[in-house]
Design an enzyme around this catalytic site. Sequence first.
Site, PDB file in Angstrom:
ATOM      1  N   THR A   1       0.821  -1.211   0.000  1.00 43.00           N
ATOM      2  CA  THR A   1       0.000   0.000   0.000  1.00 43.00           C
ATOM      3  C   THR A   1       0.858   1.264   0.000  1.00 43.00           C
ATOM      4  OG1 THR A   1      -1.782  -1.115   1.165  1.00 43.00           O
ATOM      5  CG2 THR A   1      -1.737   1.266   1.320  1.00 43.00           C
TER       6      THR A   1
ATOM      7  N   SER B   1      -6.153   0.087  -2.967  1.00 44.60           N
ATOM      8  CA  SER B   1      -6.830  -0.980  -3.704  1.00 44.60           C
ATOM      9  C   SER B   1      -6.328  -1.107  -5.142  1.00 44.60           C
ATOM     10  CB  SER B   1      -8.339  -0.728  -3.706  1.00 44.60           C
ATOM     11  OG  SER B   1      -8.850  -0.766  -2.393  1.00 44.60           O
TER      12      SER B   1
ATOM     13  N   GLY C   1       2.573  -2.876   8.304  1.00 45.86           N
ATOM     14  CA  GLY C   1       2.703  -3.564   9.589  1.00 45.86           C
ATOM     15  C   GLY C   1       4.104  -4.097   9.800  1.00 45.86           C
TER      16      GLY C   1
ATOM     17  N   ARG D   1     -29.306 -11.380  32.486  1.00 47.29           N
ATOM     18  CA  ARG D   1     -29.930 -10.117  32.900  1.00 47.29           C
ATOM     19  C   ARG D   1     -31.445 -10.250  32.941  1.00 47.29           C
ATOM     20  NH1 ARG D   1     -28.554  -4.966  34.946  1.00 47.29           N
ATOM     21  NH2 ARG D   1     -30.097  -3.447  34.227  1.00 47.29           N
TER      22      ARG D   1
ATOM     23  N   GLY E   1     -25.831  -0.583  29.421  1.00 47.72           N
ATOM     24  CA  GLY E   1     -24.689   0.147  29.957  1.00 47.72           C
ATOM     25  C   GLY E   1     -23.484  -0.731  30.199  1.00 47.72           C
TER      26      GLY E   1
ATOM     27  N   THR F   1     -11.318  -3.153   5.470  1.00 53.67           N
ATOM     28  CA  THR F   1     -10.491  -2.351   4.564  1.00 53.67           C
ATOM     29  C   THR F   1      -9.256  -3.083   4.076  1.00 53.67           C
ATOM     30  OG1 THR F   1     -11.250  -0.329   5.645  1.00 53.67           O
ATOM     31  CG2 THR F   1      -9.237  -0.172   4.342  1.00 53.67           C
TER      32      THR F   1
ATOM     33  N   GLU G   1      -6.428  -6.016   3.102  1.00 50.52           N
ATOM     34  CA  GLU G   1      -6.528  -7.183   2.208  1.00 50.52           C
ATOM     35  C   GLU G   1      -7.628  -6.978   1.165  1.00 50.52           C
ATOM     36  OE1 GLU G   1      -4.444  -9.756   2.001  1.00 50.52           O
ATOM     37  OE2 GLU G   1      -3.268  -8.818   3.580  1.00 50.52           O
TER      38      GLU G   1
ATOM     39  N   ASP H   1     -10.387  -3.493   0.054  1.00 51.11           N
ATOM     40  CA  ASP H   1     -11.587  -2.799   0.519  1.00 51.11           C
ATOM     41  C   ASP H   1     -12.826  -3.595   0.127  1.00 51.11           C
ATOM     42  OD1 ASP H   1     -12.977  -0.047   1.268  1.00 51.11           O
ATOM     43  OD2 ASP H   1     -13.842  -0.732  -0.633  1.00 51.11           O
TER      44      ASP H   1
END
Length: 717
Positions: A205, A211, A244, A385, A472, A493, A495, A497
């Site tokens: 990239t 892409s 990376g 819950r 919550g 996104t 590998e 888009d």
Amino acid sequence: TPPPRRAHASSNASPPGVAMATTSRSGRHGSDDEESTPAMRRLRRLSLHLLQPAPEGGGSLGPAACAGKRRAGGLDADAAALTAYLRGRHRKMQARVYEFYVARPELQTPVELPMAAHRDLCFRQMAALVREAGVRPLSLMAADPAEYFAVMEAVGGVDISLAIKVGVQYSLWGGSVINLGTKKHKEKYFDKIDNLEYPGCFAMTELHHGSNVQALQTTATFDPVTDEFIIDTPNDGAIKWWIGNAALHGKFATVFARLILPLQGKGGEPADMGIHAFIVPIRDLETHAVLPGIEINDCGHKIGLNGVDNGALRFRSVRIPRDNLLNRFGDVARDGKYTSSLPTINRRFAATLGELVGGRVGLAYSSVGVLKVAVTIAVRYALLRQQFGPPKEPEISVLDYQSHQHKLMPMLASAYAFHFARAYLVDMYSEMKKTNDEDVTADVHVLSSGLKSYITSYTAKSISICRESCGGHGYAAVNRFGGLRNDHDIFQTFEGDNTVLLQQVAGDLLKQYQQKFKGGTLSVTWNYLRDSMGTYLSQPNPVTARWEGEDHLRDPKFQLDAFRYRTSRLLHSVAARLQKHMKTLGGFGAWNRCLNHLLTLAESHIESVILARFIEAVKSCPDEKTREVLKLVCDLYALERIWKDIGTYRNVDYVAPNKAKAIHKLVDYLSYQVRLVARELVDAFDVPDQIIRAPIGMQSEAYAQYTQGVGFYRQPT
């Protein structure tokens, strides 16, 4: 028998003290005395909270025998039997990875961690996996891709940053060397990549191009005098970005660049041979210092995945040996002559990217694992819950509200559907690596594009719904939804888009459609178009369009035919629209004019593939009770998808109004049925509590773990 009629109500139930009228068997409104009888209290609870709908034709309570039958055919879901069927061949390897990290508290990722500390921990987690646990991911990927992906899912359970870090090192850096290189590269690099002596990057990239890989601007110019390639970043737009492992740990990078051969173009101009991959050392192996001519900067703090050190790379006349060209699909001789077994730039480019589909397979696989964790937390908490309830009665489980079932049960069904789809994808990928068959390779390329896009988009939306469903407490970082959402979001996104990948699926469908009418053959993935195109494009049968019986609606043939009919109609109509618009707008303009139609087509096709794999998995299940549970879940997956797109079916009269109404009622009812076995269904995912980690998602004593986690200690009894 048609499904029972059901009343509708919201999970925002009336607060205590606000009475709602009920109707007795004689039709009179219930008095306070009647309210106190067990029968009336039971009726009131059922009608108010929509647990067991009343039968057709009245508001009274249905017979117990019917309710029993509706419990998935009288079965009691067996989580152990479900787990046994879901477990892949490599579950022992996953358990080994889980146990290793659980036994090492210093390698577990805390809830709050600064970026620098997270990056250091992530590298130590990966190094421990390789050097202490003895797992060799690159060897696994080469020998048995299915086992490699199982390891990836397991380390993702420990920390999604760790899964991405491992993926960069082995799927991308290691995968590029073994898939795009030749024997000399494997002999030199394989073992040292595998044992982490050579940590590396995957530098594809660029700042201006992600892409559109064919438009990358970084150059690799051959120098015949020194027998070297010169790697250059011609402008700031060509800086390699989001790489990376680059910011801190990488010593090498696979750099994708335009191969330039001097004097070999027309009129003695340089010849651009297209995108190729090159191994470029970026740091000194001993001192770890950045090498001359290379500039590395840190991309900084991200929304998520801060355990991964993403960096940006710029090259200034960096020289590398000619042997550092990964030359499987194209080579340069000592005299500068270029050779390739593939005759065109486009063919070489397609072959290069085709060998890198493992990254997409891994993301689709791991995304299913993330969805399982999120759904497990949400379902267990919804069972735990309790909130509101009939007057003077105990509160009831949140999952007993129809609206909550509507949120979570189709999601649970989808997790099962995706589980079987990803198993099919990995089997196809393994076959591709074993046989190198061109047709299988083409299938895997498109199937991985579609499943990666569809599953990661679905999971991203689902995590937010799961958070909302936990109120919550879902907002507490310790309960993981925020971390899962932030870490997983980028799956949509990298590998590829998702919007771009869906267009690849649509493009391949149109290619297959054209071949169909030219008398060509269709690949296995699309064979329903070959076998039944005429049927699916014919007018709907007005008789079957009105059938609304439960047996018919739960028939896998009806469900799959409906999915495929929709895909075939979309394919036929978009082909006609493209042909019409091309006359005035040209190819690109026509495609853009029909883009939303094309994306819908691609998603429809992928849903057909997913359903087909789910139906096959149900049929193949050897245990009868487990098969019945899976059939229930599969029916919910199929009918909920049909209902969500009911407008498409109504517009072409594939489904009559009464049938649409029956589908809607049955989806509600199946959601209720799946709720009855929801605990067993999530337990069957077999994700250890130490990997779930969210206190509200524990199998037992969730509230106790939650309160103790913030500092309260259990009172002595």
